[in-house]
Structure formats: C-alpha cells, structure tokens
Design a protein around this motif. Structure first.
Motif, mmCIF file in Angstrom:
data_model
loop_
_atom_site.group_PDB
_atom_site.id
_atom_site.type_symbol
_atom_site.label_atom_id
_atom_site.label_comp_id
_atom_site.label_asym_id
_atom_site.label_seq_id
_atom_site.Cartn_x
_atom_site.Cartn_y
_atom_site.Cartn_z
ATOM 1 N N HIS A 72 0.837 -1.195 0.000
ATOM 2 C CA HIS A 72 0.000 0.000 0.000
ATOM 3 C C HIS A 72 0.876 1.250 0.000
ATOM 4 O O HIS A 72 2.031 1.214 0.436
ATOM 5 C CB HIS A 72 -0.903 0.034 1.232
ATOM 6 N N SER A 73 0.292 2.361 -0.452
ATOM 7 C CA SER A 73 1.019 3.629 -0.442
ATOM 8 C C SER A 73 0.790 4.393 0.856
ATOM 9 O O SER A 73 1.099 5.573 0.960
ATOM 10 C CB SER A 73 0.576 4.500 -1.622
ATOM 11 N N TYR A 74 0.252 3.709 1.852
ATOM 12 C CA TYR A 74 -0.064 4.357 3.117
ATOM 13 C C TYR A 74 0.197 3.395 4.278
ATOM 14 O O TYR A 74 0.298 2.187 4.106
ATOM 15 C CB TYR A 74 -1.527 4.808 3.154
ATOM 16 N N PHE A 75 0.348 3.985 5.448
ATOM 17 C CA PHE A 75 0.482 3.246 6.702
ATOM 18 C C PHE A 75 -0.879 3.259 7.400
ATOM 19 O O PHE A 75 -1.500 4.310 7.544
ATOM 20 C CB PHE A 75 1.557 3.915 7.567
ATOM 21 N N THR A 76 -1.348 2.097 7.806
ATOM 22 C CA THR A 76 -2.642 1.989 8.480
ATOM 23 C C THR A 76 -2.433 1.884 9.984
ATOM 24 O O THR A 76 -1.685 1.035 10.454
ATOM 25 C CB THR A 76 -3.418 0.750 7.991
ATOM 26 N N TYR A 77 -3.112 2.750 10.733
ATOM 27 C CA TYR A 77 -3.036 2.708 12.197
ATOM 28 C C TYR A 77 -3.954 1.582 12.666
ATOM 29 O O TYR A 77 -5.125 1.789 13.005
ATOM 30 C CB TYR A 77 -3.465 4.053 12.784
ATOM 31 N N MET A 78 -3.410 0.379 12.682
ATOM 32 C CA MET A 78 -4.199 -0.841 12.838
ATOM 33 C C MET A 78 -4.992 -0.903 14.141
ATOM 34 O O MET A 78 -6.065 -1.511 14.193
ATOM 35 C CB MET A 78 -3.287 -2.061 12.742
ATOM 36 N N THR A 79 -4.476 -0.303 15.190
ATOM 37 C CA THR A 79 -5.157 -0.419 16.489
ATOM 38 C C THR A 79 -6.458 0.382 16.543
ATOM 39 O O THR A 79 -7.200 0.273 17.522
ATOM 40 C CB THR A 79 -4.236 0.036 17.622
ATOM 41 N N GLU A 80 -6.724 1.171 15.520
ATOM 42 C CA GLU A 80 -7.948 1.972 15.505
ATOM 43 C C GLU A 80 -8.919 1.511 14.428
ATOM 44 O O GLU A 80 -9.818 2.256 14.035
ATOM 45 C CB GLU A 80 -7.607 3.460 15.306
ATOM 46 N N LEU A 81 -8.760 0.285 13.932
ATOM 47 C CA LEU A 81 -9.662 -0.222 12.898
ATOM 48 C C LEU A 81 -11.112 -0.250 13.369
ATOM 49 O O LEU A 81 -12.046 -0.069 12.573
ATOM 50 C CB LEU A 81 -9.238 -1.635 12.480
ATOM 51 N N GLU A 117 -12.666 1.890 14.983
ATOM 52 C CA GLU A 117 -13.297 3.195 14.801
ATOM 53 C C GLU A 117 -13.844 3.346 13.387
ATOM 54 O O GLU A 117 -14.862 4.009 13.173
ATOM 55 C CB GLU A 117 -12.304 4.310 15.112
ATOM 56 N N ILE A 118 -13.158 2.750 12.419
ATOM 57 C CA ILE A 118 -13.661 2.764 11.044
ATOM 58 C C ILE A 118 -14.847 1.818 10.920
ATOM 59 O O ILE A 118 -15.881 2.162 10.333
ATOM 60 C CB ILE A 118 -12.551 2.339 10.057
ATOM 61 N N ALA A 119 -14.714 0.623 11.486
ATOM 62 C CA ALA A 119 -15.764 -0.389 11.367
ATOM 63 C C ALA A 119 -17.077 0.073 11.984
ATOM 64 O O ALA A 119 -18.154 -0.317 11.532
ATOM 65 C CB ALA A 119 -15.310 -1.690 12.021
ATOM 66 N N ALA A 120 -17.005 0.908 13.015
ATOM 67 C CA ALA A 120 -18.205 1.390 13.692
ATOM 68 C C ALA A 120 -18.502 2.850 13.369
ATOM 69 O O ALA A 120 -19.269 3.503 14.085
ATOM 70 C CB ALA A 120 -18.082 1.202 15.202
ATOM 71 N N ASP A 121 -17.904 3.352 12.303
ATOM 72 C CA ASP A 121 -18.248 4.676 11.747
ATOM 73 C C ASP A 121 -18.056 5.833 12.726
ATOM 74 O O ASP A 121 -18.836 6.780 12.723
ATOM 75 C CB ASP A 121 -19.695 4.662 11.245
ATOM 76 N N ARG A 122 -17.007 5.747 13.562
ATOM 77 C CA ARG A 122 -16.743 6.901 14.433
ATOM 78 C C ARG A 122 -16.000 8.001 13.690
ATOM 79 O O ARG A 122 -16.278 9.184 13.859
ATOM 80 C CB ARG A 122 -15.923 6.490 15.656
ATOM 81 N N VAL A 123 -15.020 7.623 12.878
ATOM 82 C CA VAL A 123 -14.227 8.597 12.142
ATOM 83 C C VAL A 123 -14.342 8.315 10.651
ATOM 84 O O VAL A 123 -14.838 7.267 10.233
ATOM 85 C CB VAL A 123 -12.748 8.566 12.586
ATOM 86 N N ALA A 172 -12.285 -3.591 7.658
ATOM 87 C CA ALA A 172 -13.074 -2.679 8.491
ATOM 88 C C ALA A 172 -14.177 -2.017 7.666
ATOM 89 O O ALA A 172 -15.318 -1.875 8.142
ATOM 90 C CB ALA A 172 -12.167 -1.627 9.119
ATOM 91 N N ILE A 173 -13.862 -1.617 6.441
ATOM 92 C CA ILE A 173 -14.862 -1.012 5.557
ATOM 93 C C ILE A 173 -15.951 -2.037 5.228
ATOM 94 O O ILE A 173 -17.149 -1.728 5.244
ATOM 95 C CB ILE A 173 -14.206 -0.511 4.257
ATOM 96 N N ARG A 174 -15.515 -3.256 4.938
ATOM 97 C CA ARG A 174 -16.467 -4.325 4.609
ATOM 98 C C ARG A 174 -17.422 -4.576 5.774
ATOM 99 O O ARG A 174 -18.633 -4.736 5.575
ATOM 100 C CB ARG A 174 -15.700 -5.593 4.258
ATOM 101 N N LEU A 175 -16.890 -4.595 6.982
ATOM 102 C CA LEU A 175 -17.728 -4.825 8.156
ATOM 103 C C LEU A 175 -18.711 -3.671 8.353
ATOM 104 O O LEU A 175 -19.899 -3.889 8.642
ATOM 105 C CB LEU A 175 -16.853 -4.998 9.398
ATOM 106 N N LYS A 176 -18.244 -2.454 8.198
ATOM 107 C CA LYS A 176 -19.122 -1.297 8.379
ATOM 108 C C LYS A 176 -20.287 -1.331 7.389
ATOM 109 O O LYS A 176 -21.456 -1.109 7.770
ATOM 110 C CB LYS A 176 -18.331 -0.001 8.208
ATOM 111 N N GLU A 177 -19.982 -1.613 6.147
ATOM 112 C CA GLU A 177 -21.032 -1.673 5.133
ATOM 113 C C GLU A 177 -22.009 -2.804 5.414
ATOM 114 O O GLU A 177 -23.229 -2.659 5.201
ATOM 115 C CB GLU A 177 -20.393 -1.829 3.751
#
Length: 637
Positions: free
Chosen positions: A43-52, A54-60, A137-142
């Motif tokens: 990937h062209s980015y670093f993922t802050y894995m410990t906060e996944l 927050e994405i899965a539950a649509d906080r940020v 995380a995106i898949r779970l949120k959707e």
C-alpha cells in the motif's frame, strides 16, 4: 539500472515497526550519502491498525487512520518508497524480490505483520468478519449498515432478530474495543432506521471463564460492569464451533442467531511469512534471536507481530501489540547500525509500560506501569496521548495534528472524548451574526478615524501616552496635542474636569463613566510600549498602521475571510488596548465573541469555504508533493 549505494537497507512492511524503524534509521543516517533505505509495502499508506474498530463502527472518516507514506517521508531524502508486493528474499544474491522488481540489500528488516487466526473454525471465512485490515473494516461497516437496514423492515420475528444481532468472538483488545465502539454506533443506527435501540443486540462471546484476560482482574471486572450496564450481553465459557449465514453453532450444541459474527479470537503471522524460507514457530511467526536476527540469516531482521522471541522457552513469544512492535524494531535498527558502524550488538528489551482498552469513544480502562489504574475519561485521555506519542516518535507533526482533528473535532454524533462539545461537525451557522457584528463594530469604530476632524491619518497625535504628550507640549506642535497627565498614559484619556465617578459594568450605565480595565499601564507594558514608540514620528506612523489593520480585520470578518486569524487578531488588539489603559470593561465582550468566531464561522456564508481548502491543497502539494498510489519507478525487472 538499480542505484547501488555502499549500504542498502530494505524495510519490508510499512506497519508500526517498519515506519518506526525507517524514520529512526533515516534520521540517524541523514548526513551519510552512502546509506540508502528502501521501504516496500503493498500500500502507499500506513494503516493505524489499532484503531480499525473506529472505522468499522463509523466513528471517524474512512481515511482517518490512513497515513500517506509520501507525507511521512518526503523530507527524508535517503528513503526510497516502493509500492509493491514482496514475493520472496533471494538470500544467495542478496535481493528482495517483488512482483515488479528486485532490490539489492545488505540488511533486510522484515515486518509484514499479522492477520486474524480463525483456527480453522468452519464458516468463519465464508460468513464471518474479521478486523485485520482497513479493507476488512470497511467491509464490516457496510455489512452492519446493510443488516440493520434490512432488519428494520423485516416482518419475520426470527429473521429480524438474527439481522439485528451482532456477536463478537474474543475478548482481547480488538474484540472489546470493537464491541464498545459498536455500542456507541448502535443508537445512531437505530435512529437512522427508525427502530428501538434495544432491538439491536450486541454480544461478546468468550471461550474462557473470564474476559479481557490481558488486564488486571479488577480493571477487567470494571470494564465488564460498564459493558453490562450499557446493555452488552457477555457470554463467557462459550465456544463457537461453526458459523452460518444467520446463526452460529456453539460448543454446547446449541445455536445463537446472528447475521453478523465478528471473529477476533486470535492472530497469527501472515501467510506471506512462509514465502521467505525462514524457520517459523507458533502461529507461523518467524523465529529470531535476541538481536532480532532470523535464525537462518544474520542479515535478515524480523520485527513486529511476525517475529517470535522465545525468551522464556515456552514458545509463546512477545505480545503482539504496538509496544512489542516498537521494541523489536528498536533492537533491530540498533543492531543494523552496530554492524555498519562496527559497534557492539544489543539485545531485545521488552518494555511494556501498560495496557489501555477503550470501550467506545468516552470510556476505557488502563493499567499503567503495573500500579496506576485509570478508568473513564482519564483512561481514554491516556490512550489518546499514547497514540499521539507514536507520531512524535516517528517525527510526524502533520499526522499528529490530523489525529487530533479526527479524534476530537471531526467526529459526529457526540462520539469523542469531550462528548461532542468541541466537534467541528456542529452547525456553525449560528455564529454568523456574531462574526458580522464583530466585523461591523471594527468598521464603525474606524469610520471616525478615517474622515473628519477626528481622523487618525493627519499629523495630529492621537495616541495618549504620557511621554509623547510631554514632548508635544514642549515643542511647536503643542497646540495639536490633547492635554494629558504625565503620570500615566491612561490618565490622558480622561477629562481632567469630569465630576462623574468611573463605575465597573459590563454594559453602559446611564449617568456614569465606564471603568477602564487598567487605570494605568503596568510597568512592564509601559517600558515595552515606550521602547516600540519612542517619539512622535513613530507614533504618527503607528496610529495610521493600527487604523489600517483594524479596517482590514473588520472587512475580513464581514467577508468571512481568514476568520480564525482575524478573530485571533481581535483578541490580541483588545488585550493590547486593555494593557495600554485605552479600553473599558463594557467592551470586554469582544474577546469571548472573537474566540467564538474562531470555530470555523467563515466557512458558512464566508470566503473561507473556498479559500482555506484551496490554501491547504496548494501548500500541502508544495510541501509534500502529490500523493501517489505507486512509488518506485526505477526498479529492475
């Protein structure tokens, strides 16, 4: 032709360990042109894995935990970024092989991380969800949005119950933080879908007789009581042996209805770890010695979750947490530096200063240094501080700021530590009247200063400072200056013959003179002002310049242009006027009003809506360049 430096260090994996090590190595060798560091990630980015969670539950926002590698390393000229997938390491030719190229190395740091371990449980891959990547995380949120939407309109009671039930398997860090975040989201989902929040069932399933076993028992019990109080169902001593579309099989032979099974019960080394021909231990982790060297090749260092240091001989290895990743990366980079500089090697030293777990956006538990136990607000505050500390360690002020904004100011539905009170998602429309009034006040006040007998653009002295008035009365221009008292600058603003008494008030009182904030300048302010404005020539220039600045502030506020800076300038001017003895308590409202207008009011019916994003984009491109999906154009095939 691949550029050959005297020493090539190749870091595989831009995770916590890889980014930390690359930053430290780049800084250490920033003046050494013979050292080249290549960071390779798919990937062209670093993922802050410990906060996944927050994405899965649509906080940020979805990109809130993605940190572009170019923004992280653009100022490190000795770091080369490559977006590619590593397939193997050619140890004979000392080359890292990717799908699209080869990279010569003297030393390799391998930090490809971990992935969820379902232990072969039937149905997890087909019907379950995991949190091992940004994409998952995106898949779970959707999925959650979809099943709640379908459940809200489902008439069949059994199907409705399954669709509105969410189960998390595993009560480690990922599991408890995910269930806590989902509990915060639950009320929002219920409102959006017009259903009773109690219809959405959240369950935490744990095979062991206790939950959160990585914490001190008292802290874990406190967290458990909090979850139960918020309606989360805790199912202990319960094993999941099969996962289906709308239910799961439990170890006791019963079934549990749910259309959303989130598996967080374990982690293992990524499947990619088997491609490097290095000895593996428990859960596929690569075996290393205390210097973080692989047991097969001393020039290949393995760090982070994929490495296993068997210090106690149990085969369990160090915990797969961020602190462990940083500690392994530190040992590896120090030993690479030691080999290059002919210094003594160092051993891996685990340093676990504490454990922190969030249960939603506003509550958490923490155990620091083994003796400090926190819960609630202070535990969450400490978790944020630790997260921000990582950006300090990798020297990224930009992403430290972005983390702060995402976690505190860009959240919705009151889902932040301050319960939404400082969120910028609030409607700033209501501050427009305050902004317009404040701007108009400056312009009306300046109207008398730019025309008529009271103009500040003439050669008549208007600043009532004692030392200037004394000089004026002793020269030919004395007739053009007001009579003043030599004792203080503030006294010059008062009529010497007035009989009215100055009265403190925050509004004008009929029949009374307003009370000045300072009756005379403090000594330190007097000395500074006299130094900056020593004579009439400077004073005449300053009174014109100040008037122009006041007009510009007023125009900017009315137009909503650079509102934050204009409001800050208002506070600065008012504070200066107060200290100079030229301001009254009845006008002190300007300070809190200016602070209120700093909340982004210029973006609503103001020019800041277009100007600020344009400047952010322009200056961001100037400093960091244009982020790309691919890095590395000089690879060899």
């Amino acid at each position: 032709m691949l550029f050959m430096a005297k020493k090539n260090i190749v870091v595989i994996g831009a995770g916590f360990a890889g980014v930390y090590a690359t930053k430290r190595l780049a800084k250490h060798y920033k003046k050494n042109k013979d050292i080249t560091i290549t960071l390779i990630d798919r990937h062209s980015y670093f993922t802050y894995m410990t906060e996944l969670h927050e994405i899965a539950a649509d906080r940020v926002e979805e990109d809130a935990i993605q940190y572009d590698l170019q923004r992280l390393f653009c100022r490190r000229k000795n770091v080369k970024l490559v977006t590619d997938t590593v397939t193997t390491i050619d140890r004979q030719n000392k080359q890292v092989v990717t799908e699209h190229g080869r990279y010569d190395y003297d030393y390799v740091m391998l930090g490809i991380g971990s992935e969820p371990n379902d232990f072969g449980t039937p149905g997890v891959k087909e019907h379950g969800f995991t949190l091992g990547s940004w994409e998952s995380a995106i898949r779970l949120k959707e999925h959650v949005r979809d099943v709640i939407r379908r459940g809200a309109t489902e008439h069949d009671p059994e199907k409705r119950h399954a669709l509105l039930s969410i189960a998390v398997v595993g009560s480690g860090f990922t599991g408890t933080e995910t269930i806590g975040e989902l509990r915060d989201w639950k009320d929002v989902l219920a409102k959006e879908n017009k259903i009773d929040p109690d219809e959405i069932t959240l369950s935490l399933i744990e095979m062991a007789p206790t939950i959160m076993n990585m914490l001190d028992r008292n802290d874990a019990n406190k967290a458990e009581r909090y979850m139960i109080k918020r309606g989360i169902k805790i199912m202990k001593s319960t094993g999941v042996v099969g996962v289906h579309d709308t239910y799961v099989d439990l170890k006791d032979g019963s079934t549990y209805p749910t259309a959303t099974l989130i598996w967080t019960a374990g982690v293992k080394a990524t499947d990619q770890a088997a491609n490097f021909g290095l000895q593996q231990g428990r859960a596929g982790r690569i075996l290393v010695n205390k210097q973080m060297e692989s047991q097969d090749d001393p020039d290949i260092y393995v760090v982070g979750d994929v490495s296993l240091v068997d210090e106690d001989g149990t085969g369990k290895g160090q915990p797969q947490i961020v602190q462990g990743a940083e500690a392994t990366a530190k040992a590896a980079l120090l030993n690479i530096e030691a080999k290059i500089e002919n210094k003594a090697a160092v051993d891996f030293k685990p340093n676990y200063s504490g454990f922190m777990v969030s249960l939603g956006s506003r509550y958490g538990v923490a155990n620091l240094m083994g003796w400090m136990h926190l819960s609630g607000f202070f535990a969450m505050l400490m978790k944020h501080l630790v997260n921000m500390l990582y950006f300090v360690q990798i020297y990224s002020g930009y992403y430290l700021f972005q983390y702060f904004m995402h976690e505190f100011f860009r959240t919705r539905n009151n889902r932040n530590l301050m319960r939404g009170h400082i969120s910028r998602q609030g409607n700033v429309l209501w501050t427009i009247p305050a902004r317009l009034f404040l701007g108009a006040m400056w312009l009306v006040d300046c109207w008398g200063k730019i025309q008529g007998s009271g103009s500040w653009f003439t050669d008549k002295l208007r600043l009532p400072f004692a030392w200037l008035q004394t000089a004026a009365t002793s020269g030919a221009s004395a007739a053009g200056a007001d009579a003043t008292t030599a004792a203080s600058g503030a006294e010059a603003t008062k009529a010497a013959t007035t009989a009215a008494k100055s009265v403190f008030s925050l509004s004008y009182e009929y029949g009374h003179d307003p009370l000045a904030v300072f009756s005379q300048m403090p000594t330190w302010m007097y000395n500074i002002t006299k130094t900056l404005i020593p004579n009439q020539d400077v004073a005449l220039f300053m009174q014109k310049a100040m008037t122009i600045m006041e007009i510009l502030i007023g125009l900017a506020l009315v137009a909503g242009l650079f509102t934050w800076l204009s409001s800050a300038a208002t506070v600065a001017f008012v504070a200066t006027f107060c200290l100079s003895g030229m301001f009254y308590w009845v006008n002190i409202w300007m300070i809190p009003m200016a602070i209120a207008c700093m909340n982004g009011s210029g973006r609503a019916f103001g020019l800041d809506k277009w100007v600020v994003p344009y400047l952010q984009k322009t200056f961001g491109k100037w400093r960091y360049g244009t982020p790309k999906a691919l890095y590395g154009t000089d690879t060899t095939k």
